[in-house]
Design an enzyme around this catalytic site. Structure first.
Site, short mmCIF file in Angstrom:
data_model
loop_
_atom_site.label_atom_id
_atom_site.label_comp_id
_atom_site.label_asym_id
_atom_site.label_seq_id
_atom_site.Cartn_x
_atom_site.Cartn_y
_atom_site.Cartn_z
N SER A 16 0.82 -1.21 0.00
CA SER A 16 0.00 0.00 0.00
C SER A 16 0.86 1.26 0.00
O SER A 16 1.80 1.40 0.78
CB SER A 16 -0.92 0.01 1.22
OG SER A 16 -1.65 1.22 1.28
N LYS A 66 -13.84 -4.05 2.54
CA LYS A 66 -14.79 -2.99 2.22
C LYS A 66 -16.23 -3.38 2.56
O LYS A 66 -17.01 -2.53 3.00
CB LYS A 66 -14.66 -2.60 0.75
CG LYS A 66 -13.32 -1.97 0.41
CD LYS A 66 -13.19 -1.63 -1.06
CE LYS A 66 -11.82 -1.05 -1.37
NZ LYS A 66 -11.69 -0.71 -2.81
N ASN A 87 -14.75 2.25 2.03
CA ASN A 87 -13.29 2.24 2.09
C ASN A 87 -12.74 3.28 3.06
O ASN A 87 -11.53 3.43 3.18
CB ASN A 87 -12.68 2.45 0.69
CG ASN A 87 -12.79 3.90 0.23
OD1 ASN A 87 -13.68 4.64 0.62
ND2 ASN A 87 -11.85 4.30 -0.63
N ASP A 101 -13.85 5.67 -3.46
CA ASP A 101 -13.35 5.08 -4.71
C ASP A 101 -14.11 5.61 -5.92
O ASP A 101 -13.53 5.81 -6.99
CB ASP A 101 -13.49 3.55 -4.66
CG ASP A 101 -12.44 2.88 -3.79
OD1 ASP A 101 -11.38 3.51 -3.55
OD2 ASP A 101 -12.67 1.75 -3.35
N ARG A 153 -21.83 -14.27 -10.28
CA ARG A 153 -21.42 -13.46 -9.14
C ARG A 153 -21.61 -11.96 -9.42
O ARG A 153 -21.40 -11.14 -8.53
CB ARG A 153 -19.96 -13.74 -8.77
CG ARG A 153 -19.71 -15.18 -8.33
CD ARG A 153 -18.33 -15.37 -7.78
NE ARG A 153 -18.12 -14.59 -6.58
CZ ARG A 153 -16.95 -14.51 -5.93
NH1 ARG A 153 -15.89 -15.15 -6.39
NH2 ARG A 153 -16.84 -13.79 -4.84
N TYR A 213 -2.04 -1.15 -9.46
CA TYR A 213 -0.84 -0.33 -9.65
C TYR A 213 0.41 -1.03 -9.14
O TYR A 213 1.53 -0.50 -9.30
CB TYR A 213 -0.99 1.03 -8.95
CG TYR A 213 -1.19 0.96 -7.44
CD1 TYR A 213 -0.10 0.93 -6.58
CD2 TYR A 213 -2.47 0.91 -6.89
CE1 TYR A 213 -0.29 0.86 -5.21
CE2 TYR A 213 -2.66 0.84 -5.53
CZ TYR A 213 -1.57 0.83 -4.68
OH TYR A 213 -1.75 0.75 -3.32
N GLY A 231 -3.76 2.44 -11.77
CA GLY A 231 -4.66 2.87 -10.71
C GLY A 231 -4.07 3.89 -9.77
O GLY A 231 -4.73 4.26 -8.78
#
Length: 271
Positions: A16, A66, A87, A101, A153, A213, A231
């Site tokens: 992160s 989330k 988030n 987001d 899904r 990313y 991203g």
């Protein structure tokens, strides 16, 4: 003096970049706030949340937390309610949940001169796919092609699309695609698709906006014939909205001298 504490939680979390972004923002704002990262899985989320004391102001949440954060929040903003994903958690008299987001995707696409869309393809069917669906809806999309390993899904995405007034279709990755101007890939970083699946998607996919990313280029970006955008822009702009929340409890109110804060965050990201 007790420091104000914040963190990003998820699993995995070592990759992160959020601590760099938030530390740069709080330095620019002159705030002596502490922002860390912690590996927390879905099973441990509830106990970890209960263990926090009054020094904690909020949390950023990434996969796979989330949905858990959405359930934990006492009140939620509109984007969180639509997507079923939170988030950002802000600790106040009640636990406030936000989804930044959606705005992060819109802001990042605008930065790359994608300001209007019509027919869009979304790869994946998780929490970020729901955020992408709301984001492209707000940018004017009318049709959305959802691709997933298991299309069943994606039922929640089709229900969300209907709620938003979109014409949506869910299919497996290998169904022959129609051309689109924008593809939003919401697959986890490092995910790879077979070449026989990727080639027709890439040939008809327009600009690729990949929320991944790390690593970059992603497996999709490596073979994409047109423009491929990582991203990092989404990460940056959703973090700006998180800083607004942690600073004055509202993602829609700009920070004081936000241009300077954004510049500091971008510099931290690029370094």
């Amino acid at each position: 003096m007790t420091r104000t504490r914040l963190a990003v939680w998820g699993d995995p979390i070592a990759h992160s970049r959020s601590p760099q972004l938030h530390d740069a923002a709080y330095r620019a704002l002159g705030l002596d706030w502490e922002y860390s990262r912690r590996r927390v899985d879905a099973e441990g989320f509830g106990a970890s949340l209960q263990s926090l004391d009054a020094t904690w102001r909020g949390l950023s949440l990434t996969m796979p937390l989330k949905e858990s954060a959405h359930r934990a929040a006492d009140v939620r903003d509109r984007h969180a309610e639509l997507t079923g994903a939170v988030n950002t958690l802000l600790f106040a008299e009640r636990l406030h949940g936000f989804n930044t987001d959606v705005g992060g995707i819109v802001d990042a696409l605008h930065e790359y001169r994608v300001t209007e869309v019509d027919h869009v393809r979304i790869l994946g069917a998780g929490a970020t796919a729901a955020s992408a669906l709301v984001a492209v809806s707000e940018m004017g999309a009318t049709r959305v092609d959802v691709r997933a390993r298991r299309p069943e899904r994606a039922a929640h995405l089709l229900a969300l699309a209907e709620n938003l007034g979109l014409d949506a279709h869910a299919a497996p990755f290998d169904e022959p695609p129609s051309p689109v101007a924008l593809t939003v890939a919401t697959l986890p970083g490092g995910s790879a698709l077979d070449a026989g699946i990727v080639e027709p998607l890439a040939a008809t996919g327009g600009v690729l906006f990949d929320v991944a990313y790390a690593p970059w280029p992603s497996s999709l970006a490596t073979v994409w014939p047109g423009e491929a955008v990582s991203g990092l822009g989404m990460l940056l702009h959703q973090a700006v909205r998180q800083v607004r929340i942690f600073h004055h409890a509202d993602p829609g109110i700009p920070l004081d001298d936000e241009a300077a804060v954004l510049s500091a965050m971008r510099e931290a990201l690029e370094s």
